[in-house]
Design a protein around this motif. Structure first.
Motif, PDB file in Angstrom:
ATOM      1  N   ALA A  94       0.519 -15.344   4.071  1.00  0.00           N
ATOM      2  CA  ALA A  94       0.666 -14.250   3.103  1.00  0.00           C
ATOM      3  C   ALA A  94      -0.565 -13.354   3.099  1.00  0.00           C
ATOM      4  N   ALA A  95      -1.734 -13.948   3.334  1.00  0.00           N
ATOM      5  CA  ALA A  95      -2.967 -13.157   3.385  1.00  0.00           C
ATOM      6  C   ALA A  95      -2.943 -12.207   4.574  1.00  0.00           C
ATOM      7  N   PHE A  96      -2.453 -12.675   5.721  1.00  0.00           N
ATOM      8  CA  PHE A  96      -2.362 -11.796   6.888  1.00  0.00           C
ATOM      9  C   PHE A  96      -1.292 -10.728   6.691  1.00  0.00           C
ATOM     10  N   ASP A  97      -0.322 -11.005   5.844  1.00  0.00           N
ATOM     11  CA  ASP A  97       0.687  -9.991   5.534  1.00  0.00           C
ATOM     12  C   ASP A  97       0.050  -8.823   4.780  1.00  0.00           C
ATOM     13  N   VAL A  98      -1.038  -9.085   4.053  1.00  0.00           N
ATOM     14  CA  VAL A  98      -1.773  -8.012   3.373  1.00  0.00           C
ATOM     15  C   VAL A  98      -2.349  -7.046   4.408  1.00  0.00           C
ATOM     16  N   ILE A  99      -2.908  -7.589   5.490  1.00  0.00           N
ATOM     17  CA  ILE A  99      -3.422  -6.732   6.568  1.00  0.00           C
ATOM     18  C   ILE A  99      -2.294  -5.894   7.149  1.00  0.00           C
ATOM     19  N   ALA A 100      -1.135  -6.517   7.365  1.00  0.00           N
ATOM     20  CA  ALA A 100       0.011  -5.787   7.919  1.00  0.00           C
ATOM     21  C   ALA A 100       0.410  -4.630   7.018  1.00  0.00           C
ATOM     22  N   GLU A 101       0.425  -4.869   5.706  1.00  0.00           N
ATOM     23  CA  GLU A 101       0.824  -3.805   4.788  1.00  0.00           C
ATOM     24  C   GLU A 101      -0.209  -2.689   4.770  1.00  0.00           C
ATOM     25  N   TYR A 102      -1.490  -3.066   4.839  1.00  0.00           N
ATOM     26  CA  TYR A 102      -2.519  -2.031   4.909  1.00  0.00           C
ATOM     27  C   TYR A 102      -2.405  -1.225   6.202  1.00  0.00           C
ATOM     28  N   GLU A 103      -2.049  -1.871   7.301  1.00  0.00           N
ATOM     29  CA  GLU A 103      -1.880  -1.130   8.553  1.00  0.00           C
ATOM     30  C   GLU A 103      -0.748  -0.115   8.437  1.00  0.00           C
ATOM     31  N   ALA A 104       0.329  -0.506   7.758  1.00  0.00           N
ATOM     32  CA  ALA A 104       1.439   0.438   7.560  1.00  0.00           C
ATOM     33  C   ALA A 104       0.995   1.601   6.676  1.00  0.00           C
ATOM     34  N   LEU A 105       0.254   1.298   5.622  1.00  0.00           N
ATOM     35  CA  LEU A 105      -0.251   2.355   4.725  1.00  0.00           C
ATOM     36  C   LEU A 105      -1.230   3.266   5.465  1.00  0.00           C
ATOM     37  N   ILE A 106      -2.111   2.678   6.275  1.00  0.00           N
ATOM     38  CA  ILE A 106      -3.076   3.463   7.047  1.00  0.00           C
ATOM     39  C   ILE A 106      -2.343   4.384   8.018  1.00  0.00           C
ATOM     40  N   SER A 107      -1.261   3.891   8.614  1.00  0.00           N
ATOM     41  CA  SER A 107      -0.480   4.722   9.537  1.00  0.00           C
ATOM     42  C   SER A 107       0.049   5.966   8.834  1.00  0.00           C
ATOM     43  N   LEU A 108       0.638   5.775   7.671  1.00  0.00           N
ATOM     44  CA  LEU A 108       1.185   6.919   6.933  1.00  0.00           C
ATOM     45  C   LEU A 108       0.075   7.788   6.359  1.00  0.00           C
ATOM     46  N   SER A 112      13.485  13.249   5.214  1.00  0.00           N
ATOM     47  CA  SER A 112      14.007  12.346   4.193  1.00  0.00           C
ATOM     48  C   SER A 112      13.552  10.914   4.456  1.00  0.00           C
ATOM     49  N   VAL A 113      13.548  10.522   5.729  1.00  0.00           N
ATOM     50  CA  VAL A 113      13.062   9.187   6.096  1.00  0.00           C
ATOM     51  C   VAL A 113      11.599   9.031   5.711  1.00  0.00           C
ATOM     52  N   LEU A 114      10.797  10.048   6.016  1.00  0.00           N
ATOM     53  CA  LEU A 114       9.387  10.016   5.623  1.00  0.00           C
ATOM     54  C   LEU A 114       9.236   9.900   4.108  1.00  0.00           C
ATOM     55  N   ALA A 115       9.963  10.749   3.398  1.00  0.00           N
ATOM     56  CA  ALA A 115       9.847  10.768   1.937  1.00  0.00           C
ATOM     57  C   ALA A 115      10.216   9.426   1.330  1.00  0.00           C
ATOM     58  N   LEU A 116      11.259   8.808   1.856  1.00  0.00           N
ATOM     59  CA  LEU A 116      11.794   7.591   1.241  1.00  0.00           C
ATOM     60  C   LEU A 116      11.059   6.328   1.667  1.00  0.00           C
ATOM     61  N   CYS A 117      10.044   6.473   2.504  1.00  0.00           N
ATOM     62  CA  CYS A 117       9.166   5.324   2.741  1.00  0.00           C
ATOM     63  C   CYS A 117       7.799   5.557   2.097  1.00  0.00           C
ATOM     64  N   GLY A 118       7.623   6.703   1.435  1.00  0.00           N
ATOM     65  CA  GLY A 118       6.385   6.982   0.713  1.00  0.00           C
ATOM     66  C   GLY A 118       5.421   7.884   1.444  1.00  0.00           C
ATOM     67  N   ALA A 119       5.795   8.337   2.639  1.00  0.00           N
ATOM     68  CA  ALA A 119       4.901   9.159   3.456  1.00  0.00           C
ATOM     69  C   ALA A 119       4.962  10.625   3.057  1.00  0.00           C
ATOM     70  N   PRO A 120       3.950  11.398   3.441  1.00  0.00           N
ATOM     71  CA  PRO A 120       4.039  12.851   3.238  1.00  0.00           C
ATOM     72  C   PRO A 120       5.100  13.446   4.150  1.00  0.00           C
ATOM     73  N   VAL A 121       5.619  14.617   3.771  1.00  0.00           N
ATOM     74  CA  VAL A 121       6.679  15.273   4.533  1.00  0.00           C
ATOM     75  C   VAL A 121       6.197  16.631   5.020  1.00  0.00           C
ATOM     76  N   CYS A 122       6.826  17.104   6.083  1.00  0.00           N
ATOM     77  CA  CYS A 122       6.436  18.375   6.694  1.00  0.00           C
ATOM     78  C   CYS A 122       7.107  19.516   5.940  1.00  0.00           C
ATOM     79  N   ALA A 123       6.583  19.807   4.769  1.00  0.00           N
ATOM     80  CA  ALA A 123       7.149  20.852   3.904  1.00  0.00           C
ATOM     81  C   ALA A 123       6.106  21.228   2.864  1.00  0.00           C
ATOM     82  N   ASP A 124       6.305  22.410   2.243  1.00  0.00           N
ATOM     83  CA  ASP A 124       5.437  22.794   1.119  1.00  0.00           C
ATOM     84  C   ASP A 124       5.854  22.068  -0.159  1.00  0.00           C
TER      85      ASP A 124
END
Length: 605
Positions: free
Chosen positions: A362-376, A449-461
């Motif tokens: 579970a601790a290594f899963d924290v690293i995985a989640e941070y990597e996903a957040l860092i990607s976005l 929409s895919v970007l928005a619904l995973c929490g990422a920024p979107v290419c729009a104003d």
């Protein structure tokens, strides 16, 4: 306009290059010192034999071994620092390349490509030139799996909001983000299954025979040896007792060699890797996080019972690396003869496993989640003009955007459009000429929409979107392996779409030229029947088509069907596209002109 982040990345590259040169000099100096220490060991052996002094031999050997080990440790640290700055340089170069040409050193996600998924194939989510290729900064397989799962399904509104806040916070800590990428970069080319094998090892009990009495012997045996060694200085005849004790210690370590080998088979190969992960955990623990998600993730690995995850992992790394000292034949012999070294650290590692194996995955899963957040967060940092979408709560469907564009098209060439579907139920028919922009617009709405619904920024104003389930019908093709014709593949996709409309929450479909695998009459009649069925099921989405007759459905369903089009102007025989979405039906088409350009005159037929 130049991206303001490029200058920062260039400065980081220069800093990294300076540090690499500095640590190269230190590594060379300490390498020379190691050779000197080794020469002194040989010299001490010579004088010990010359003066027949066992005490001199062991005293000199132990002192020089300590010095040699310290030199090795320092050189290893300098080497690790050099590697870190080499990786830091690569990470910053990669960010510049990503901004300028969408190139990426990280995995492009081809392993997740699935033509049968609701939308990932049609919207270029995975593989070369994909959204995953643009965003991914996950070096570990766990991190890539996490990011891929986020892109493959919409998150609940609460989760989206938490991720947005976390990404914003990481964006404000870009130095920390780049540091984490550099610390994890070693895993980008590592064995994909290394951690999985390690977790399996943690769950496997060694069952060392006689462990209870051996745990006592590793204290008593070395103590007796050193007592006899010291006494032999004053009573030389006792030196044979010390030699005998050393042989007994060595025999006991060798007698359990197969269990040492079992430990070394997996654990022995991951000691340095765990040391690197310990630094990663420490980096996460050392930040004062304010966003709810980042704080919760860090809380999972911070101090628990006065021991943080980074300290726990580092402890195991030290134990494994100490065990690996046996691999040097000469040093291994002396360590086993004096300290019963192999058994000592096999038992220590087993004790560590019993105390700490729970929840380590579970601790290594924290690293995985941070990597996903860092990607976005990389999208947030590198694309400062992008925005975070608002997540709508309305009963019906909301997909509205101002100046929305396709994120995989270069900023200097992509065209922005506005679109509005505000808490309502509509099917939008989009007509237009070939190459006018219909397909690109559908993908623009879908991928953002895919970007928005995973929490990422979107290419729009600006963008506001409901939590919808996107389903696409675009790149339908036959399959020779499955003996499937294009028309059969289209029917299968339609069946999936119609079933999803009834079973999945808020399906938003994107259909590009329906039933192209059949004749024009059946194509029109079939397309019209499908749209009517979707209306009866309260389906919502967009349908792009060349068939102007489909646009007549707006007359039949004025409150449900809306018409939009992409226009073309022909001046002096040249086609001019503005790629702008307009209300109404398309009146100008370009197929005849395109055919004339290749020598086919339609009017002459």
């Amino acid at each position: 306009m130049d991206n303001p982040m490029i200058q920062q990345y260039q400065q980081n590259i220069l800093l990294a290059q300076e540090q690499v040169k500095l640590y190269e000099k230190k590594i060379n100096f300490y390498s020379l010192m190691r050779l000197t220490a080794f020469a002194l060991v040989l010299l001490s052996i010579y004088f010990s034999v010359k003066f027949e002094s066992l005490g001199m031999f062991f005293a000199c050997f132990i002192i020089l071994a300590v010095v040699f080990n310290w030199l090795v440790s320092k050189q290893a640290w300098f080497t690790a620092q050099k590697e870190y700055y080499q990786h830091f340089e690569k990470v910053n170069e990669n960010e510049i390349n990503s901004i300028e040409s969408y190139a990426n050193l990280y995995d492009n996600g081809a392993a997740y490509y699935d033509e049968r998924h609701y939308y990932t194939s049609d919207l270029d989510i995975f593989a070369g030139g994909s959204l995953f290729n643009l965003a991914n900064r996950a070096a570990t397989s766990h991190g890539r799996d996490k990011l891929a799962s986020w892109l493959m399904s919409p998150a609940p509104k609460e989760v989206i909001s938490e991720r947005q806040d976390a990404i914003r916070e990481i964006g404000r800590k870009n130095d920390w983000k780049l540091d984490m990428q550099a610390r994890l970069f070693f895993a980008n080319t590592n064995n994909r299954d290394e951690l999985k094998q390690f977790f399996t090892y943690l769950d496997t009990t060694l069952d060392l025979p006689g462990e209870k009495w051996l745990s006592k012997y590793i204290i008593i045996g070395p103590a007796l040896f050193f007592i006899l060694l010291v006494v032999a200085i004053f009573y030389p005849e006792l030196k044979y007792g010390a030699i005998g004790m050393a042989l007994i210690n060595y025999f006991i370590s060798s007698y359990r060699h197969e269990y040492t080998s079992k430990t070394d088979l997996i654990a022995g190969k991951i000691g340095d890797t765990l040391k690197r992960y310990s630094a990663v955990f420490n980096s996460i623990e050392g930040v004062h996080w304010q966003s709810r998600l980042n704080s919760a993730l860090a809380g999972k690995i911070r101090k628990e019972k006065d021991k943080s995850t980074s300290a726990t992992i580092k402890q195991l790394s030290v134990l494994i690396n100490n065990l690996n000292a046996r691999l040097n034949m000469m040093i291994g012999f002396v360590l086993n003869a004096t300290l019963v070294w192999d058994i000592r650290f096999v038992i220590a590692i087993e004790n560590w496993k019993r105390s700490n194996q729970h929840d380590l995955e579970a601790a290594f899963d924290v690293i995985a989640e941070y990597e996903a957040l860092i990607s976005l967060a990389s999208l947030h940092v590198n694309c400062p003009g992008w925005c975070f979408a608002e997540i709508a709560d309305g009963e019906h469907y909301t997909v509205t955007a101002r100046n929305i564009a396709h994120p995989l098209i270069a900023a200097d060439t992509r065209i922005e459009n506005d679109y509005e579907l505000n808490d309502s139920l509509n099917i939008d028919i989009i007509t237009g000429s070939n190459m006018a922009g219909k397909s690109t617009f559908l993908r623009t709405i879908g991928i953002n929409s895919v970007l928005a619904l995973c929490g990422a920024p979107v290419c729009a104003d600006e963008m506001e979107v409901s939590v919808i389930t996107v389903i696409t019908y675009m790149r339908i093709k036959d399959s020779l392996n499955e003996s499937t014709s294009t028309f059969k593949a289209e029917l299968d996709r339609l069946q999936m779409l119609l079933a999803a409309v009834e079973t999945q929450p808020k399906v938003f479909f994107l259909i590009d030229e329906m039933l192209r695998g059949t004749n024009s009459v059946d194509k029109y009649l079939g397309s019209k029947a499908v749209i009517k069925q979707l209306i009866s099921k309260k389906g919502v989405g967009m349908v792009a088509t060349h068939d102007l007759q489909i646009a007549q459905l707006e007359t039949e369903y004025p409150d449900y069907v809306r018409n939009f089009y992409f226009d073309i102007r022909i001046e002096s025989g040249e086609m001019l596209f503005d790629y702008k979405l307009k209300h109404g039906e398309c009146k100008t088409f370009n197929a005849s002109l395109l055919l004339k350009r290749i020598g086919i005159d339609v009017d002459a037929v």
